[in-house]
Design a protein around this motif. Structure first.
Motif, PDB file in Angstrom:
ATOM      1  N   ARG A 143      -3.035  14.618   8.051  1.00 39.13           N
ATOM      2  CA  ARG A 143      -4.020  13.626   7.616  1.00 39.13           C
ATOM      3  C   ARG A 143      -3.910  13.243   6.151  1.00 39.13           C
ATOM      4  O   ARG A 143      -4.554  12.271   5.712  1.00 39.13           O
ATOM      5  CB  ARG A 143      -5.431  14.167   7.884  1.00 39.13           C
ATOM      6  N   THR A 144      -3.179  13.988   5.351  1.00 40.76           N
ATOM      7  CA  THR A 144      -2.999  13.606   3.955  1.00 40.76           C
ATOM      8  C   THR A 144      -2.423  12.194   3.908  1.00 40.76           C
ATOM      9  O   THR A 144      -1.440  11.893   4.595  1.00 40.76           O
ATOM     10  CB  THR A 144      -2.057  14.590   3.244  1.00 40.76           C
ATOM     11  N   LYS A 145      -3.045  11.329   3.108  1.00 38.42           N
ATOM     12  CA  LYS A 145      -2.661   9.913   3.090  1.00 38.42           C
ATOM     13  C   LYS A 145      -2.046   9.514   1.757  1.00 38.42           C
ATOM     14  O   LYS A 145      -2.430  10.017   0.702  1.00 38.42           O
ATOM     15  CB  LYS A 145      -3.869   9.022   3.378  1.00 38.42           C
ATOM     16  N   ALA A 146      -1.117   8.597   1.832  1.00 39.28           N
ATOM     17  CA  ALA A 146      -0.580   7.940   0.642  1.00 39.28           C
ATOM     18  C   ALA A 146      -0.726   6.443   0.851  1.00 39.28           C
ATOM     19  O   ALA A 146      -0.229   5.896   1.841  1.00 39.28           O
ATOM     20  CB  ALA A 146       0.878   8.312   0.427  1.00 39.28           C
ATOM     21  N   VAL A 147      -1.451   5.789  -0.055  1.00 41.62           N
ATOM     22  CA  VAL A 147      -1.661   4.342   0.063  1.00 41.62           C
ATOM     23  C   VAL A 147      -1.126   3.667  -1.204  1.00 41.62           C
ATOM     24  O   VAL A 147      -1.073   4.266  -2.278  1.00 41.62           O
ATOM     25  CB  VAL A 147      -3.152   4.008   0.257  1.00 41.62           C
ATOM     26  N   ARG A 148      -0.705   2.432  -1.037  1.00 42.35           N
ATOM     27  CA  ARG A 148      -0.224   1.673  -2.194  1.00 42.35           C
ATOM     28  C   ARG A 148      -1.329   1.539  -3.223  1.00 42.35           C
ATOM     29  O   ARG A 148      -2.494   1.293  -2.882  1.00 42.35           O
ATOM     30  CB  ARG A 148       0.221   0.292  -1.747  1.00 42.35           C
ATOM     31  N   ASP A 149      -0.962   1.687  -4.497  1.00 36.25           N
ATOM     32  CA  ASP A 149      -1.983   1.487  -5.521  1.00 36.25           C
ATOM     33  C   ASP A 149      -2.165  -0.010  -5.775  1.00 36.25           C
ATOM     34  O   ASP A 149      -1.507  -0.848  -5.149  1.00 36.25           O
ATOM     35  CB  ASP A 149      -1.640   2.246  -6.811  1.00 36.25           C
ATOM     36  N   GLY A 150      -3.042  -0.340  -6.686  1.00 38.18           N
ATOM     37  CA  GLY A 150      -3.444  -1.730  -6.857  1.00 38.18           C
ATOM     38  C   GLY A 150      -2.318  -2.688  -7.151  1.00 38.18           C
ATOM     39  O   GLY A 150      -2.274  -3.795  -6.611  1.00 38.18           O
ATOM     40  N   ASP A 151      -1.339  -2.286  -7.981  1.00 35.43           N
ATOM     41  CA  ASP A 151      -0.271  -3.219  -8.343  1.00 35.43           C
ATOM     42  C   ASP A 151       0.903  -3.158  -7.377  1.00 35.43           C
ATOM     43  O   ASP A 151       1.891  -3.881  -7.536  1.00 35.43           O
ATOM     44  CB  ASP A 151       0.225  -2.956  -9.771  1.00 35.43           C
ATOM     45  N   GLY A 152       0.793  -2.270  -6.360  1.00 34.80           N
ATOM     46  CA  GLY A 152       1.832  -2.194  -5.345  1.00 34.80           C
ATOM     47  C   GLY A 152       3.104  -1.536  -5.800  1.00 34.80           C
ATOM     48  O   GLY A 152       4.114  -1.556  -5.089  1.00 34.80           O
ATOM     49  N   ASP A 153       3.091  -0.933  -6.997  1.00 36.11           N
ATOM     50  CA  ASP A 153       4.307  -0.357  -7.561  1.00 36.11           C
ATOM     51  C   ASP A 153       4.348   1.165  -7.430  1.00 36.11           C
ATOM     52  O   ASP A 153       5.257   1.810  -7.940  1.00 36.11           O
ATOM     53  CB  ASP A 153       4.409  -0.726  -9.042  1.00 36.11           C
ATOM     54  N   GLY A 154       3.353   1.712  -6.786  1.00 32.07           N
ATOM     55  CA  GLY A 154       3.288   3.167  -6.642  1.00 32.07           C
ATOM     56  C   GLY A 154       2.371   3.545  -5.499  1.00 32.07           C
ATOM     57  O   GLY A 154       1.976   2.698  -4.683  1.00 32.07           O
ATOM     58  N   TRP A 155       2.019   4.829  -5.448  1.00 31.74           N
ATOM     59  CA  TRP A 155       1.240   5.370  -4.342  1.00 31.74           C
ATOM     60  C   TRP A 155       0.132   6.274  -4.871  1.00 31.74           C
ATOM     61  O   TRP A 155       0.270   6.891  -5.922  1.00 31.74           O
ATOM     62  CB  TRP A 155       2.140   6.181  -3.412  1.00 31.74           C
TER      63      TRP A 155
END
Length: 392
Positions: free
Chosen positions: A146-158
């Protein structure tokens, strides 16, 4: 009682370089590891200075490419190094195996740029790794993490959020190879990341209080909005589960080798005791019932060593080895449990005391039947290779 040192294992090593390597490892094990093992395990002390020494000696990156600081050693040799280290102290042998597992994703699936940037420090620069797959609610069913990684606001990281469980080196590692969900449910939605140990938002719980291996910290690791750049994503999005399974196939061989190391140490202790302890006017090793126990112990150890080396040679040859890795993990860890239990029995009352190492070997052997896929999971893996997948 007179001092009777056990004879070194007569190993089938492919080169003179490999023989020199094993000699180096034995010297380090006898001088720096074994003498302190009982005291430090009892105190729950993690020997970070030993891992620094192993790194300086080129022993933390043995199966990887020398271009990045590795040792260019085949698994056939690397696993026998693990066995020697585990015989001296399982916390060290298993720790090297886990570190190697933690490097696998980047070394095998990382880009050239990532490997150039990170691998030298990971393989020979004093860093120590941890492998983050299991979670509080997903152990054997790793695809349900269930650990999640989502794109951050600028789309350049997680941004990674969640909790990993049963993490060897949790809280002391310099880097974590983390499997996180980036997409759909199930195995296709998982991606691998390389997370620095000092990342903001990363923390570890207090280490678990374990039956054995008290010197090896095992802890939950929390990711509270940990940000990493896309350059720390390993492989493609959704490839993480494939990467994880690839690492575990190799890691199971490491566990198998460590198990044989513990079993060999227990046999050596039992032989030493049995040849020195006298009852009814002669060494107890002269009694047939006990001699047969020692013979069975030695035979199972040799069979386990041959099995893990067979799997290693398949891997070194670039051939499929998943079935043999599961067999080796299953057989070798079951052997370690049986041999260490018999060693306690041979020592009798002394075997049940902390004055002798047999009881520590027995406690340590148990965890090897559980980690990196329980032995019930290994049987499922083997059965799929033998009889095909389960019908639905």
């Amino acid at each position: 009682m007179p001092d009777r040192a056990p004879q070194p294992v007569d190993r089938p090593l492919p080169t003179e370089e490999a023989r020199d390597l094993i000699s180096l490892v034995r010297d380090i094990a006898q001088r720096e590891i074994a003498p302190k093992a009982a005291e430090e395990e009892d105190a729950g002390r993690f020997p970070r200075e030993v891992f620094s020494l192993l790194s300086e000696s080129g022993l933390l990156g043995l199966p990887y490419d020398s271009e990045y600081g590795g040792g260019d050693q085949p698994y056939e040799v690397y696993l026998q190094v693990l066995e020697e280290l585990a015989a001296a102290r399982l916390t060290v042998g298993l720790g090297v195996s886990v570190h190697t597992l933690s490097c696998h994703a980047l070394a095998t699936f990382g880009s050239k740029e990532q490997q150039v940037e990170h691998l030298p420090a990971m393989l020979g620069g004093g860093l120590l790794g941890a492998y983050c797959l299991s979670e509080p609610a997903s152990g054997s069913d790793a695809a349900s993490l269930r650990t999640k990684a989502v794109r951050d606001g600028d789309g350049d990281g997680w941004v990674i959020t969640g909790t990993k469980a049963w993490i060897t080196h949790g809280g002391v590692a310099d880097f974590y190879t983390v499997m996180a969900r980036t997409g759909e449910e199930g195995p296709r939605g998982i991606t691998a990341f390389l997370v620095p140990g000092n990342a903001e938002g990363l923390s570890a719980a207090a280490p678990e209080k374990k039956m054995g291996m008290k010197g090896s910290p095992t802890a939950q690791v929390h990711f509270d909005g940990v940000r990493v750049g896309d350059d720390r994503r390993i492989g493609e999005e959704g490839q993480g589960f494939t990467i994880a399974l690839s690492a575990l196939d190799s890691g199971r061989l490491g566990i198998a080798a460590c198990a044989i190391g513990v079993a060999q140490a227990a046999l050596d202790e039992a032989v030493t005791y049995a040849t020195e302890r006298r009852q009814f006017g002669k060494p107890i090793a002269d009694f047939q019932g006990l001699r047969f126990m020692l013979a069975d112990m030695a035979t199972q150890i040799e069979a386990g060593r041959a099995l893990y080396l067979t799997a290693a040679r398949l891997k070194d040859a670039g051939r499929p080895f998943a079935k043999q890795a599961a067999m080796a993990k299953l057989h070798c860890t079951d052997t370690a449990m049986k041999v260490t239990t018999d060693a306690v029995q041979i020592l009798g009352g002394y075997g049940y005391t902390a004055d002798f190492p047999a009881e520590r070997f027995m406690r340590e052997a148990k965890v090897l039947q559980i980690v990196e896929g329980t032995n019930q999971i290994q049987r499922m893996v083997i059965a799929r290779h033998v009889a095909g997948p389960e019908t639905r």
